[in-house]
Design a protein around this motif. Structure first.
Motif, short mmCIF file in Angstrom:
data_model
loop_
_atom_site.label_atom_id
_atom_site.label_comp_id
_atom_site.label_asym_id
_atom_site.label_seq_id
_atom_site.Cartn_x
_atom_site.Cartn_y
_atom_site.Cartn_z
N GLN A 1 -4.78 -3.46 -7.83
CA GLN A 1 -4.77 -2.57 -7.03
C GLN A 1 -5.96 -1.88 -6.65
N GLU B 1 6.75 0.28 -0.86
CA GLU B 1 5.22 0.62 -0.58
C GLU B 1 4.60 -0.65 -0.20
N PHE B 2 5.44 -1.86 -0.62
CA PHE B 2 4.46 -3.14 -0.14
C PHE B 2 5.15 -4.11 0.71
N PHE C 1 4.80 -9.41 -8.53
CA PHE C 1 6.00 -8.55 -8.97
C PHE C 1 7.14 -9.22 -10.08
N SER D 1 -4.19 -7.41 -2.68
CA SER D 1 -2.55 -6.84 -2.59
C SER D 1 -1.57 -7.98 -3.25
N PRO D 2 -0.70 -7.44 -4.10
CA PRO D 2 0.29 -8.29 -4.81
C PRO D 2 1.09 -8.88 -3.94
N ASP D 3 1.70 -9.99 -4.26
CA ASP D 3 2.76 -10.90 -3.45
C ASP D 3 4.06 -10.83 -4.51
N ASP D 4 5.12 -11.48 -3.89
CA ASP D 4 6.58 -11.49 -4.69
C ASP D 4 6.19 -12.07 -6.06
N ILE E 1 7.81 -5.80 0.37
CA ILE E 1 8.40 -6.93 -0.21
C ILE E 1 9.91 -7.00 -0.46
N SER F 1 9.39 0.06 -5.67
CA SER F 1 8.14 0.31 -4.87
C SER F 1 8.12 -1.09 -4.24
N MET F 2 8.59 -2.04 -4.52
CA MET F 2 8.18 -3.27 -3.96
C MET F 2 8.49 -3.11 -2.36
N SER F 3 9.93 -2.82 -1.91
CA SER F 3 10.32 -2.88 -0.54
C SER F 3 9.46 -1.55 0.13
#
Length: 621
Positions: free
Chosen positions: A342, A379-380, A353, A347-350, A382, A375-377
């Motif tokens: 980060q 903040e990101f 995670f 940017s991370p993807d699925d 996903i 935080s997945m959904s």
């Protein structure tokens, strides 16, 4: 000022072209509808400007203008203009198949090149079966296919899964004498492989008069699809000794994947050296494959060395490193790598995670795992998929929250699959939740996805509780349902060769020495306090009989072979296709201390790094 429409781009061009090609059209009207080899009647300097314009245009409005111009000047039926125009509308980037079909239907006498364009376009579409139908129409019209046509229609059969269609094409190839075309035969190999006809694919390869690198690469993919990974590795040596071709970057990518699957570290290092010698090692996809290979072979130091040496790192690079740290038990390091990613602005993807949640799961980091999942959904943006839920279920199971994990599965926004139910079943085994384990088995039955290993887990639960009556019932259930267990297999690499073992295996050339060494190891470990974990034996027999049955599991034979064959202090790396049993886990753990060896075992679920009598999984797997 009034904006000028881009549609006006070709007005002056059309005027110039009209003074060239269209001015003489009356004199050549009888050759316009003729075959391509009659195009010499049109002067090259008069036709090339329009042809160049057609080939350079990818905008549909502009092509519509050209279409109108061809019709207006009676040039539409001339192959020299029609073929590049059809190519432009039928194939990418425009790829307007509906428009192309309408145009094609208006052409009076399509030749093999125009048929090939349309068949190729169908092969790139969602209706590849229409490409084979057009191929049949072409044959009925008396147009003979060339090798390119056969290659394109074979691709249609690959996409549509038409085995019968491909067989017909193969017969036609032999009839027309195109069996020396390497590109076409390579496509045929791919066709047979995609239909799981691996023997036929290899036969096509064997019959090739000349084999280029692409053909060798397809052979590797055939072996890998057929689970013949060791044969895929052997191709590397065959290619290097071949006069026709040498391994390229695609070869190396596939071989690195094969090494990762087989836990073949030494071979993977050979491929790495080849990449360095030929300048492939700086490519991002090769570096990413190397990180994955080293990680899956349990060699995190070299994986990190490759990662650290990359000048640029994309999300795949970071994800490969995070996942490698996670699967090898370095949960907090994986989380720190995620933070560093980060900070680097990636940017991370699925899949990232999945890696970081897996890290939390393997290391028992419950609070961190919940935080990342939430935080997945938020903040990101996903949405969690089945793999993310599976990591959280595993994390809860590790923490003993088996009922909470069951409730999470039932409340998921995605449909539970067999893997997530098996994850819960594993937690039921660890925490002796027999009743819930039975419910999970029933869910697997509903999904028609039950495997022998699922029933073995249930047998483990009952045998650990000493409930032999239910063990007998489960065995009867397995027999009634035709469920048969396959023997576990363990592999180990030694001097570039993969050695394979199953329980009570007597097929190895050094079987006598291996069994003598294993007996000696057992004696040494018993002195150090090792006692066979008889709960791992699922038959209701005496303690002594259970100990004998456990003594010759596949991973123990592989470890004995390694101790016999390698110098003291050498790391031992074993890959097993099923989950390691409790007894073999204890065996490897104590051996790592008694023999001062690092033992790395990759089972179906994760890595176990045994050092100085401890395991990286902290005895939970």
């Amino acid at each position: 000022m009034r904006a000028i429409s881009p549609l006006c781009f070709s007005v002056s061009a059309f005027r110039r072209l009209s003074s060239h090609a269209a001015a003489r059209v009356d004199n050549h009207r009888q050759c316009i509808t003729g075959p391509t080899n009659h195009t010499s009647h049109l002067h090259t300097e008069k036709t090339e400007p329009l042809i160049s314009l057609i080939k350079s245009t990818s905008s549909k409005p502009h092509l519509l203008q050209i279409h109108a111009h061809l019709i207006r000047n009676s040039l539409f039926q001339h192959p020299v203009f029609f073929s590049p125009f059809l190519f432009g509308i039928a194939l990418p980037p425009l790829h307007d198949l509906g428009y192309a079909c309408r145009v094609f239907s208006k052409f009076s006498k399509p030749d093999v090149f125009q048929y090939s364009i349309m068949i190729r376009a169908y092969g790139m579409s969602d209706s590849p079966g229409n490409g084979f139908m057009l191929y049949q129409e072409m044959l009925r019209s008396g147009v003979s296919p060339n090798s390119l046509t056969s290659s394109f229609v074979t691709n249609c059969c690959i996409k549509s899964g038409s085995l019968f269609g491909g067989l017909q094409i193969h017969a036609r190839i032999l009839r027309d004498g195109h069996q020396s075309d390497g590109r076409l035969l390579t496509t045929l190999m791919d066709f047979y492989s995609s239909n799981e006809k691996y023997t036929q694919a290899c036969k096509v390869f064997d019959e090739m008069p000349h084999r280029d690198t692409i053909a060798w690469n397809v052979l590797i993919s055939v072996y890998m699809r057929n689970q013949r990974t060791r044969d895929a590795l052997a191709v590397f040596d065959m290619m290097q000794s071949s006069y026709d071709s040498q391994p390229d970057n695609v070869t190396c990518l596939m071989l690195l994947q094969a090494c990762a699957n087989l836990n073949a570290l030494a071979f993977g290092e050979r491929v790495h050296r080849y990449c360095e010698e030929h300048g492939f090692d700086k490519a991002m996809n090769i570096c990413n494959a190397l990180i994955t290979m080293y990680s899956r072979c349990g060699c995190l130091e070299k994986a990190f060395e490759v990662f650290k040496g990359m000048t640029e790192k994309d999300v795949v690079s970071w994800t490969a490193m995070i996942s490698g740290l996670a699967s090898n038990g370095y949960g907090r390091d994986a989380i720190e790598a995620f933070r560093e990613m980060q900070r680097a602005g990636v940017s991370p993807d699925d899949q990232t995670f999945t890696g970081v949640l897996s890290a939390c799961s393997h290391s028992g980091l419950l609070d961190e795992g919940r935080m990342f999942f939430n935080s997945m959904s938020k903040e990101f943006g996903i949405s969690p998929n089945i793999h993310h839920y599976g990591c959280v279920v595993d994390l809860m199971g590790r923490a003993g929250m088996v009922d909470e994990a069951y409730n999470l599965i039932n409340s998921m926004k995605v449909k539970p699959d067999a893997t997530i139910w098996r994850t819960l079943l594993g937690a039921c085994r660890i925490h002796h939740q027999a009743d819930l384990g039975v419910q999970v088995i029933e869910r697997l039955i509903e999904l028609k996805a039950q495997e022998a290993g699922d029933y073995v887990l249930l047998l483990n639960i009952y045998s650990s509780l000493g409930d032999w009556g239910k063990v007998i019932n489960v065995r009867k259930m397995m027999k009634d349902r035709g469920i048969k267990t396959n023997p576990a297999c363990s592999t180990i690499e030694f001097r570039g060769k993969i050695h394979e073992f199953v329980a009570n295996d007597f097929s190895h050339p050094q079987k006598t020495e291996i069994y003598e060494m294993l007996d000696e190891i057992n004696q040494q470990l018993r002195i150090a306090g090792y006692n066979a974990e008889t709960v791992a034996e699922l038959h209701n027999v005496g303690t002594e009989e259970k100990q004998i049955a456990l003594s010759y599991h596949s991973e123990k034979l592989a470890i004995a072979f390694a101790v016999l064959s390698t110098p003291p202090g050498t790391s031992i790396r074993v890959a097993k296709d099923l989950r390691i049993c409790v007894d073999c886990h204890n065996f490897a753990k104590i051996l790592s201390a008694v023999y001062s060896r690092e033992v790395v075992i990759r089972d179906r679920n994760r890595f176990h790094h045994f050092r100085e009598g401890r395991c990286s999984c902290n005895d939970y797997w």
